[in-house]
Design a protein around this motif. Structure first.
Motif, PDB file in Angstrom:
ATOM      1  N   LYS A 351       0.829  -1.199   0.000  1.00  0.00           N
ATOM      2  CA  LYS A 351       0.000   0.000   0.000  1.00  0.00           C
ATOM      3  C   LYS A 351       0.868   1.255   0.000  1.00  0.00           C
ATOM      4  O   LYS A 351       0.582   2.232  -0.709  1.00  0.00           O
ATOM      5  N   ILE A 352       1.932   1.223   0.797  1.00  0.00           N
ATOM      6  CA  ILE A 352       2.846   2.367   0.854  1.00  0.00           C
ATOM      7  C   ILE A 352       3.522   2.562  -0.490  1.00  0.00           C
ATOM      8  O   ILE A 352       3.627   3.683  -1.003  1.00  0.00           O
ATOM      9  N   MET A 370      11.439   4.361   0.737  1.00  0.00           N
ATOM     10  CA  MET A 370      10.902   3.292   1.591  1.00  0.00           C
ATOM     11  C   MET A 370      11.983   2.615   2.416  1.00  0.00           C
ATOM     12  O   MET A 370      11.741   2.197   3.557  1.00  0.00           O
ATOM     13  N   GLY A 371      13.187   2.483   1.860  1.00  0.00           N
ATOM     14  CA  GLY A 371      14.276   1.912   2.645  1.00  0.00           C
ATOM     15  C   GLY A 371      14.576   2.746   3.873  1.00  0.00           C
ATOM     16  O   GLY A 371      14.860   2.222   4.959  1.00  0.00           O
ATOM     17  N   GLY A 378      10.211   0.739  10.588  1.00  0.00           N
ATOM     18  CA  GLY A 378       9.731  -0.581  10.197  1.00  0.00           C
ATOM     19  C   GLY A 378       8.432  -0.504   9.402  1.00  0.00           C
ATOM     20  O   GLY A 378       7.707  -1.488   9.304  1.00  0.00           O
ATOM     21  N   LEU A 379       8.139   0.675   8.836  1.00  0.00           N
ATOM     22  CA  LEU A 379       6.903   0.953   8.076  1.00  0.00           C
ATOM     23  C   LEU A 379       5.656   0.864   8.949  1.00  0.00           C
ATOM     24  O   LEU A 379       4.549   0.639   8.449  1.00  0.00           O
ATOM     25  N   GLY A 503      16.315  -0.384   0.731  1.00  0.00           N
ATOM     26  CA  GLY A 503      15.627   0.146  -0.446  1.00  0.00           C
ATOM     27  C   GLY A 503      15.700  -0.799  -1.624  1.00  0.00           C
ATOM     28  O   GLY A 503      14.726  -0.961  -2.372  1.00  0.00           O
ATOM     29  N   ASN A 504      16.850  -1.433  -1.797  1.00  0.00           N
ATOM     30  CA  ASN A 504      16.992  -2.370  -2.902  1.00  0.00           C
ATOM     31  C   ASN A 504      16.042  -3.548  -2.762  1.00  0.00           C
ATOM     32  O   ASN A 504      15.550  -4.083  -3.764  1.00  0.00           O
ATOM     33  N   ALA A 505      15.762  -3.948  -1.517  1.00  0.00           N
ATOM     34  CA  ALA A 505      14.806  -5.044  -1.301  1.00  0.00           C
ATOM     35  C   ALA A 505      13.435  -4.656  -1.838  1.00  0.00           C
ATOM     36  O   ALA A 505      12.754  -5.468  -2.487  1.00  0.00           O
ATOM     37  N   TYR A 506      13.011  -3.423  -1.591  1.00  0.00           N
ATOM     38  CA  TYR A 506      11.710  -2.982  -2.099  1.00  0.00           C
ATOM     39  C   TYR A 506      11.736  -2.816  -3.615  1.00  0.00           C
ATOM     40  O   TYR A 506      10.752  -3.110  -4.299  1.00  0.00           O
ATOM     41  N   TYR A 507      12.869  -2.360  -4.138  1.00  0.00           N
ATOM     42  CA  TYR A 507      12.986  -2.254  -5.592  1.00  0.00           C
ATOM     43  C   TYR A 507      12.863  -3.632  -6.237  1.00  0.00           C
ATOM     44  O   TYR A 507      12.206  -3.802  -7.260  1.00  0.00           O
ATOM     45  N   THR A 508      13.497  -4.636  -5.620  1.00  0.00           N
ATOM     46  CA  THR A 508      13.418  -5.994  -6.151  1.00  0.00           C
ATOM     47  C   THR A 508      11.991  -6.526  -6.080  1.00  0.00           C
ATOM     48  O   THR A 508      11.509  -7.179  -7.010  1.00  0.00           O
ATOM     49  N   ARG A 509      11.306  -6.235  -4.977  1.00  0.00           N
ATOM     50  CA  ARG A 509       9.945  -6.759  -4.800  1.00  0.00           C
ATOM     51  C   ARG A 509       8.939  -6.089  -5.731  1.00  0.00           C
ATOM     52  O   ARG A 509       8.043  -6.750  -6.271  1.00  0.00           O
TER      53      ARG A 509
END
Length: 546
Positions: A351-352, A370-371, A378-379, A503-509
């Motif tokens: 959602k974010i 987001m990272g 922790g969002l 941040g890279n984790a969110y980019y990957t997801r």
């Protein structure tokens, strides 16, 4: 002539003079300037014959010694203009590659306009982040009244882009790590690197090609026509060479230096055998930068069910699906540091992501923001700074409830971080509280905090929002948010890297399936879909062991 400008001119000249397709699009006086002033004729002949590697310092000396006074004045003017373009583009926040694009436009098409007092600023203003060649050339034509062809410019830049290595977006260039290996592979695929047996990411000059053809007469020499027409002048690798080339990359000089950084010269099967952590492909963890392997061939898993691999001579470096390619095992490459984290999926993260992407429109920017939000809270929109829970006598839930009810009146002044972005200072917390009151919702309402966050960006931090919209890497966006928005006391390299990893984790997801216009990337097998189904036997043969 300075080393910096001389190197830039050399890069342009060599790229142009070694590409027959480009020569057809260049004419007249500008090419004459490159040939007569920049490159002695002996060097030009040698380039075409593949007989020398250009030495910039020697070339500069040869040029200066053979110029007339008029030519020296002309060259000095070229140098001054090149410096001015570099300074203007750098000040505007553009990368080295974009600087080169501006210099190429000047040298090849706009030299007659340099007498205009605002020439450099007009040229810089033609550039924008995430811009296509068509958009750039349209802007140039509008600004200068020219009639340039975007197709011609793309052809001219092709040679330069093919050999350009950009480490500005690396998570940590100082250590060989899995996330930067993925970025290396992405650039190799997007820049159209070729496949030549025994190579590892270096530029395939004619002399280097001849050496490889002699070394591997069957694997290389047998495909002479295709290699010469497709891969000469660009970077090439074989399958394991794509990994070794990253290992041997000097991030300071951008040169691939054989046998360096602890990466041995081994084949795909040995790399698999040497791995201490590996398993069958059906057990592959979601870790970008793992290698995937079957006997005789290896590729780089980039996350999201995708692989980048140097597939074969007639394919080059391409992106493929993990499924259906015959991979049997995954492995952690022994010579790579794996930057991992224990980030479980948050119930709020999708959602974010969607809400921020609507406002920012750039996956690198959203991921970098987001990272940082993850590192701060922790969002969790009800997150009270841990170090204040004891002193205030509150948990996340009780603090939120007390603020909502009005029982706790010190929210703006207690210096405790709260919410997604851990708002801390009095002025910002006062505005957050007022915004919540106007919305008639809880101080922990996620939608309210996201709207407040973007309102802050638009009104109080417009430069941060602009950077998020134009960032070309997760690291670039993440560092900017850390320093200019969150601004914690600890902004060390360790913290920068850690937040970029998040941040890279969110980019990957969520981000790597979109381009910067929000459109899904096309899965690539170069530009000929039917070629993936053809010559299958040859493709397998020429991936074996390399």
């Amino acid at each position: 002539m300075s080393v910096t400008v001389g190197a830039a001119l050399k890069k342009i000249a060599v790229a142009l003079l070694t590409n027959p397709k480009v020569l057809k699009t260049i004419g007249g006086i500008v090419l004459g300037i490159i040939i007569i002033i920049i490159m002695p004729i002996v060097a030009i002949v040698s380039i075409f014959n593949g007989g020398i590697e250009i030495d910039t310092n020697e070339l500069q000396q040869m040029v200066v010694q053979n110029l007339s006074a008029e030519e020296q004045a002309k060259l000095q003017f070229v140098e001054n203009t090149m410096y001015a373009i570099e300074d203007g583009m750098t000040a505007a926040g553009f990368s080295d590659q974009r600087v080169t694009e501006a210099q190429v436009l000047y040298v090849l098409a706009l030299s007659n306009y340099t007498e205009q007092s605002d020439f450099v600023s007009k040229l810089v203003d033609c550039f924008a982040k995430n811009q296509t060649d068509v958009q750039l050339i349209n802007a140039v034509n509008s600004a200068f009244g020219t009639d340039l062809s975007a197709g011609d410019f793309t052809n001219v830049m092709g040679s330069i882009r093919a050999v350009y290595i950009d480490t500005s977006g690396y998570i940590d260039p100082s250590i060989k790590n899995n996330l930067d290996l993925v970025e290396w592979a992405r650039q190799a695929q997007s820049h159209g690197w070729g496949y030549v047996w025994g190579t590892y990411g270096e530029v395939l000059s004619r002399s280097r090609y001849k050496d490889k053809a002699q070394q591997y007469p069957d694997e290389v020499g047998g495909y002479a026509d295709f290699i010469e027409s497709h891969w000469i002048g660009g970077r090439t690798s074989d399958c394991v060479g794509l990994i070794k080339g990253y290992g041997w990359l000097n991030a300071d000089t951008h040169q691939v230096e054989y046998g360096t950084n602890g990466m041995p010269d081994i084949d795909a099967d040995t790399m698999y055998r040497n791995a201490s952590e590996k398993g069958t492909v059906d057990t592959i963890p979601e870790i970008p930068g793992l290698a995937v392997w079957y006997e005789g061939h290896i590729g780089i898993y980039i996350g999201g069910g995708k692989v980048i691999e140097a597939m074969g001579i007639q394919y080059g470096v391409v992106e493929t699906d993990l499924a259906g390619r015959g991979w049997t095992h995954w492995l952690k490459i022994s010579y790579i540091t794996y930057l991992e984290n224990d980030m479980a999926s948050s119930p709020n993260e999708r959602k974010i992501w969607d809400a921020l992407y609507t406002k920012i429109g750039n996956p690198y920017g959203v991921a970098g923001l987001m990272g940082n939000l993850y590192a701060e809270s922790g969002l969790q929109p009800d997150n009270l700074q841990d170090s204040y829970e004891s002193s205030l006598g509150h948990t996340d839930a009780s603090y939120t409830s007390a603020v909502d009810s009005g029982a706790y009146a010190r929210f703006p002044t207690d210096s405790a971080g709260y919410g997604l972005a851990q708002w801390t200072v009095q002025a910002r917390k006062e505005k957050l509280l007022a915004y919540k009151t106007a919305q008639g919702c809880s101080i922990a309402d996620l939608n309210m905090q996201l709207n407040f966050l973007m309102n802050e960006m638009e009104t109080k931090f417009p430069t941060v929002l602009a950077k998020l919209k134009t960032a070309t890497s997760v690291r670039e966006a993440s560092d900017y948010v850390l320093i200019h928005f969150e601004a914690p006391i600890d902004q060390s390299e360790f913290v920068q890297r850690e937040r970029a990893v998040y941040g890279n984790a969110y980019y990957t997801r969520y981000g790597r399936t979109l381009n910067t216009n929000g459109v899904p990337f096309q899965m690539a097998c170069n530009d000929a879909a039917d070629r993936c189904a053809a010559n299958e036997e040859a493709e397998v043969l020429f991936c074996r062991g390399h």
